[in-house]
Structures are given as C-alpha cells and as structure tokens.
Design an enzyme around this catalytic site. Sequence first.
Site, PDB file in Angstrom:
ATOM      1  N   ARG A  50       0.833  -1.217   0.000  1.00 37.37           N
ATOM      2  CA  ARG A  50       0.000   0.000   0.000  1.00 37.37           C
ATOM      3  C   ARG A  50       0.865   1.264   0.000  1.00 37.37           C
ATOM      4  NH1 ARG A  50      -2.311   1.484   4.474  1.00 37.37           N
ATOM      5  NH2 ARG A  50      -2.898  -0.624   5.094  1.00 37.37           N
ATOM      6  N   TYR A 103     -13.706  22.502 -11.987  1.00 44.13           N
ATOM      7  CA  TYR A 103     -14.150  21.141 -12.277  1.00 44.13           C
ATOM      8  C   TYR A 103     -15.375  20.802 -11.415  1.00 44.13           C
ATOM      9  CZ  TYR A 103     -13.967  16.094 -12.885  1.00 44.13           C
ATOM     10  OH  TYR A 103     -14.279  14.796 -13.157  1.00 44.13           O
ATOM     11  N   ASP A 176      -5.049  23.296  -9.474  1.00 43.01           N
ATOM     12  CA  ASP A 176      -5.430  22.189 -10.360  1.00 43.01           C
ATOM     13  C   ASP A 176      -4.939  22.576 -11.752  1.00 43.01           C
ATOM     14  OD1 ASP A 176      -6.614  20.384 -12.094  1.00 43.01           O
ATOM     15  OD2 ASP A 176      -8.551  20.349 -11.049  1.00 43.01           O
ATOM     16  N   LYS A 201      -6.023  12.517 -17.458  1.00 44.03           N
ATOM     17  CA  LYS A 201      -6.193  13.351 -18.652  1.00 44.03           C
ATOM     18  C   LYS A 201      -4.903  13.379 -19.469  1.00 44.03           C
ATOM     19  CE  LYS A 201     -10.273  13.824 -16.858  1.00 44.03           C
ATOM     20  NZ  LYS A 201     -10.629  14.884 -15.939  1.00 44.03           N
TER      21      LYS A 201
HETATM   22  C1  LIG Z   1     -11.008  14.993 -14.618  1.00 39.35           C
HETATM   23  C2  LIG Z   1     -10.642  16.136 -13.754  1.00 39.35           C
HETATM   24  C3  LIG Z   1     -10.548  15.979 -12.366  1.00 39.35           C
HETATM   25  C4  LIG Z   1     -10.885  14.678 -11.660  1.00 39.35           C
HETATM   26  O1  LIG Z   1     -10.033  13.628 -12.069  1.00 39.35           O
HETATM   27  P1  LIG Z   1     -10.515  12.083 -11.989  1.00 39.35           P
HETATM   28  O2  LIG Z   1      -9.296  11.322 -12.369  1.00 39.35           O
HETATM   29  O3  LIG Z   1     -11.659  11.935 -12.945  1.00 39.35           O
HETATM   30  O4  LIG Z   1     -10.946  11.825 -10.591  1.00 39.35           O
HETATM   31  C5  LIG Z   1     -10.167  17.079 -11.615  1.00 39.35           C
HETATM   32  N1  LIG Z   1      -9.898  18.272 -12.197  1.00 39.35           N
HETATM   33  C6  LIG Z   1      -9.981  18.450 -13.523  1.00 39.35           C
HETATM   34  C7  LIG Z   1      -9.688  19.785 -14.107  1.00 39.35           C
HETATM   35  C8  LIG Z   1     -10.362  17.389 -14.343  1.00 39.35           C
HETATM   36  O5  LIG Z   1     -10.469  17.573 -15.665  1.00 39.35           O
END
Ligand SMILES: *Cc1c(COP(=O)(O)O)cnc(C)c1O
Length: 382
Positions: A50, A103, A176, A201
Amino acid sequence: MDGWTRQTLAAQAMGRIDAQTRAVVPPIHLSTTYLRDPDNGYASGFVYGRPDNATVRDTEAVIAMLEEAPAGALLFSSGMAAATACFMALAPGDHVVASAVMYWSLRNWLRTEATRWGLRVDFVATDDLDALKAAMRPGETKLVWIETPSNPLWTITDIAAAADIAHAAGARLAVDSTCASPYHTRPLALGADIVMHAATKVLNGHSDVIAGVLAGARPDEYWDRLETIRRGGGAILGPLEAYLLQRGLKTVFVRAAAQARAAQALAERLAAHPLVAQVLYPGLPGHPGHAVAARQMENGFGFMLSVRVRGGEAAAVATAASVRLWKRATSLGGVESLIEHRASIEGPGTPCPADLLRLSTGLEAVDDLHADLDCALAAAHA
Ligand SMILES: *Cc1c(COP(=O)(O)O)cnc(C)c1O
C-alpha cells in the site's frame, strides 16, 4: 539531473535501467509484500504494497521532475482522490477559498462532503484578484484552490498574484493544473505550494487510466499529512496503472505541443465561423484571460476550448449529435478529440452556458477536425 531538459528526462522516464536484467523498460512490480530481513528489519525500505511500490515511485519521480517539485509527487487512485486529500488534510473549522468556475465534481464535493467535514468554503471568481483578496480571512483561511485554465470557460487565474494573496493571509495555494499540463505551466515556479493533476487526462493521454497526483513545493507538515492520508485512506494507484501512466508521460511533451497547436488553429478558424457565437480559448486575444495566460503559460495555451453555438441549447446538442470524427464523450486530454455538451452533464446550478460545447483537441489532423465540426454545425442548423 545533468542539466537535461524536462522533455529529455520525460522521454526516458528518467533513464532508469533495471539493475538485475539491464532492461531499458523497467519491470512492473506487482508484489504486495516484501521479504523481511533475518534481523526483523526492512533494510530495503519496502514493507507493504500500500505505501511501498517501486513502479508507483518511479512514476512519481517523473512527475516530480516535470513539476520541479522539491517535496516530490504523490500518486492517487484518481484526480478526485488527489484533490480531496488536500482538503481532508485541513482541520474542521478551517476556511477555504475556491474558484467559482472549476471542475464540477470537485465543486460539488466541496459544497457537500467538505462542508459536512466542517470546512467553511467560499467560491469566488479567482480571476478577479480584488474579489480573491476580499474573500481571504487572515488566520482562518488555510487553503486557496484555483484551477487554471478552468472548466469549462477556460478562465485564467494569475497564479503568482494568487500565491501572494494566499501567503499574505497565512494560507497555502493549490493549483489544479490538469488543463495546463506541465508543458504549459509550472505553478510551483510561480509560487504555488501544491500542484494537482487529474493524471487521467493529458499526463496519461490515452484515455485508459484513472489516476491523480499531487506535487509539493516543500516537504513540510502539510505534505506529510497528505502522505499519511493516502497511506491510511488507501487511495493508492495500482502498479499496472502506474506503469501505463509512466509510458504516457514519455510522450506528454510532444502530445501537448501538437494538441495545443491544433487547439489554437481550431479556435481561430471557429471564431470566424458564421454558426459559432463565441469561442472560449485563452490563446485568442479577445479572451478575458489572454494577457495573464500569455505571461504565465509557456509553449501555447493548452488543448481545451469551448464554443458557444448560434441557436442556443438545441443547436448545441444537435451539433454534438451530428459529429462523426469527434467522439461525443466526457473527459479530456486524450489522443482522440472529444466533444461534450457540458451543461447537461453538470446539471442544475451549473455556471456553464446551455449553448456551450466543450472540445478536447487530440492528435487528428486539424483540417479533418474542422471539417467534421463544420458539417455538424451545418447539419444542426439545416
Ligand atoms: C477529470 C478532472 C478531475 C478529476 O479527475 P478524476 O481522475 O476523474 O478523478 C479534476 N480536475 C480536472 C480539471 C479534471 O479535468
């Protein structure tokens, strides 16, 4: 490392060679446990799967290098797990300021779960620095959370200015940076304390891994808490996913470069399209965040843009229904271009206009992508 660029180091995933076999591509470590020494110790430092996995750590090292993060990087099982850890590391009663346009799932989590947890959350237009300043409660505000460019209007927040405002009030700044990628923006160099990516992404880039990551400016007590939360809460990334992500990271610079070039070209062509009311892309001089984006982003303005379709919601939905090459799907940053009627996935209360289509530009030829949108717009208005 030897003065090599981030692109060079990423292309070789830091150039690590497997010590036992000299394999240029390292093995995937699947073991959940490690042999204990006869003296009852763990000289290897690896105890249990873990917290301890070499494939995960190697992938974290690549991301820490890309983000130039002195504290290193922590991979999580999703972007949401990485993001929410930043808030779980706070204490009940702490005050948080977050971008009003961000988001959607994280915004919902902040409005519901974070509030139940006892955090006091204010959403403000963080692209307006006076509004951000006014929202700060010195001594009480512990975290400022921004997303830039932010979903789905690609609002730009000035990272360096937001860091100054946060720090003056005794708060940390977390960014972010999912839609900027390390290729376009280096938030830690601009003064941020934490950078977060949905590695799902563009970092992975192939729409086949769910993952999240945090990178930290300093290994302080807050960073230790983030690590403790991941270890104790167990929101770890599996080794297979970590390996796939590491493979994706080798090409992130070339993918991000090509996708941003295509997005810029599409934005310019669509801005002149008679059936498009408005194009939202920070690379267009008319975008409200263009000047700040030009200052804090490098190598272009990213792979995400939105278009507002003439004819309102029905025309937007009909356009998305008529594409053949673009894939009608949520998510972003992959090699395949995606189109989404964003308001209908975000639901009631969304700040997203009903006539907006969100576009994630992939690696297809720009002429093909444009032609497909052109046909779909015409079909929707026929
Ligand atoms: C997709 C996304 C998230 C969340 O990511 P997950 O892997 O789907 O949990 C957070 N912030 C942004 C800008 C995103 O595009």
